[in-house]
Enzyme design. Structure first.
Site, PDB file in Angstrom:
ATOM      1  N   TYR A  87       0.820  -1.179  -0.010  1.00  0.00           N
ATOM      2  CA  TYR A  87       0.062   0.048  -0.127  1.00  0.00           C
ATOM      3  C   TYR A  87       0.657   1.447   0.027  1.00  0.00           C
ATOM      4  O   TYR A  87       0.391   2.312   0.040  1.00  0.00           O
ATOM      5  CB  TYR A  87      -0.851   0.036   1.232  1.00  0.00           C
ATOM      6  CG  TYR A  87      -2.078  -1.048   1.140  1.00  0.00           C
ATOM      7  CD1 TYR A  87      -3.186  -1.183   0.163  1.00  0.00           C
ATOM      8  CD2 TYR A  87      -1.932  -2.111   2.182  1.00  0.00           C
ATOM      9  CE1 TYR A  87      -3.895  -2.348   0.155  1.00  0.00           C
ATOM     10  CE2 TYR A  87      -2.798  -3.325   2.122  1.00  0.00           C
ATOM     11  CZ  TYR A  87      -3.942  -3.250   1.113  1.00  0.00           C
ATOM     12  OH  TYR A  87      -4.842  -4.205   1.075  1.00  0.00           O
ATOM     13  N   HIS A 130      -4.838   6.147  -0.878  1.00  0.00           N
ATOM     14  CA  HIS A 130      -5.187   5.858   0.494  1.00  0.00           C
ATOM     15  C   HIS A 130      -4.335   6.102   1.559  1.00  0.00           C
ATOM     16  O   HIS A 130      -4.669   5.946   2.694  1.00  0.00           O
ATOM     17  CB  HIS A 130      -6.074   4.560   0.489  1.00  0.00           C
ATOM     18  CG  HIS A 130      -7.367   4.408   1.066  1.00  0.00           C
ATOM     19  ND1 HIS A 130      -8.276   5.586   1.516  1.00  0.00           N
ATOM     20  CD2 HIS A 130      -8.013   3.364   1.538  1.00  0.00           C
ATOM     21  CE1 HIS A 130      -9.235   5.085   1.790  1.00  0.00           C
ATOM     22  NE2 HIS A 130      -9.185   3.744   2.137  1.00  0.00           N
TER      23      HIS A 130
END
Length: 190
Positions: A15, A20
């Site tokens: 990630y 995000h």
């Protein structure tokens, strides 16, 4: 006085550099600017702290994943007796253009699962926040989740860096001027 600064994101390496995780990226930049490092806290969060005018100021990145951010934040806040209004949160918002941000003293989650988890577990909407623009969503994305979990592009770097600098300025202003004056000072910026 803000006692805890929280950046929202997802903890796994896959990630890194995703939209995000903008909250993590901002908190990492603040930590780098202040020359402090993160350490694991109860396998729930990565934390760091610095001393300011005789008080500890904590930085926290939940390890509980975005949708359960409130679990780690509320546990930490309870342990250190930190009230929701003493917690400042950085998180992404796709309704705000990349390179821009919004400062709020309170408010709903606005569809953001991380913010919703915080509201649920803190039992309060009354935490100030800096919503970091990652939008708009290009038409090629049919699913919002696919967009927010996509990586930033090289051409986004200048806008991302500008927001990080604004976050550092806000962090310093919050600690020197207090919440209302700091928000007022930076609200006019994009």
């Amino acid at each position: 006085m803000i006692k805890l600064f929280v950046g929202l994101g997802n903890p796994e390496n896959k990630y890194d550099n995703t939209r995000h995780n903008f909250g993590f990226m901002v908190l990492n930049e603040i930590a780098k600017n202040k020359a402090v490092e993160f350490k694991n806290w109860n396998d729930m969060a990565d934390i760091s702290f610095l001393e300011h005018k005789g008080s500890k100021i904590f930085l926290l990145k939940p390890r509980t994943f975005m949708n359960n951010s409130g679990v780690a934040v509320s546990a930490f806040a309870k342990y250190y007796k930190i009230k929701p209004e003493e917690i400042f949160v950085f998180y992404d918002d796709f309704s705000i253009p990349l390179g821009e941000f919004r400062l709020r003293l309170t408010g709903s989650a606005g569809g953001h699962n991380g913010a919703d988890s915080l509201i649920t577990h803190l039992n309060s909407q009354n935490f100030p926040r800096m919503k970091l623009g990652i939008g708009p969503i290009p038409k090629v994305y049919n699913d919002t989740a696919d967009f927010v979990l996509s990586k930033f592009h090289g051409e986004d770097k200048e806008k991302i860096d500008a927001v990080k600098q604004n976050a550092i300025e806000l962090f310093d202003a919050l600690n020197e001027l207090g919440l209302e004056k700091a928000i007022s000072k930076l609200s006019g910026k994009k």
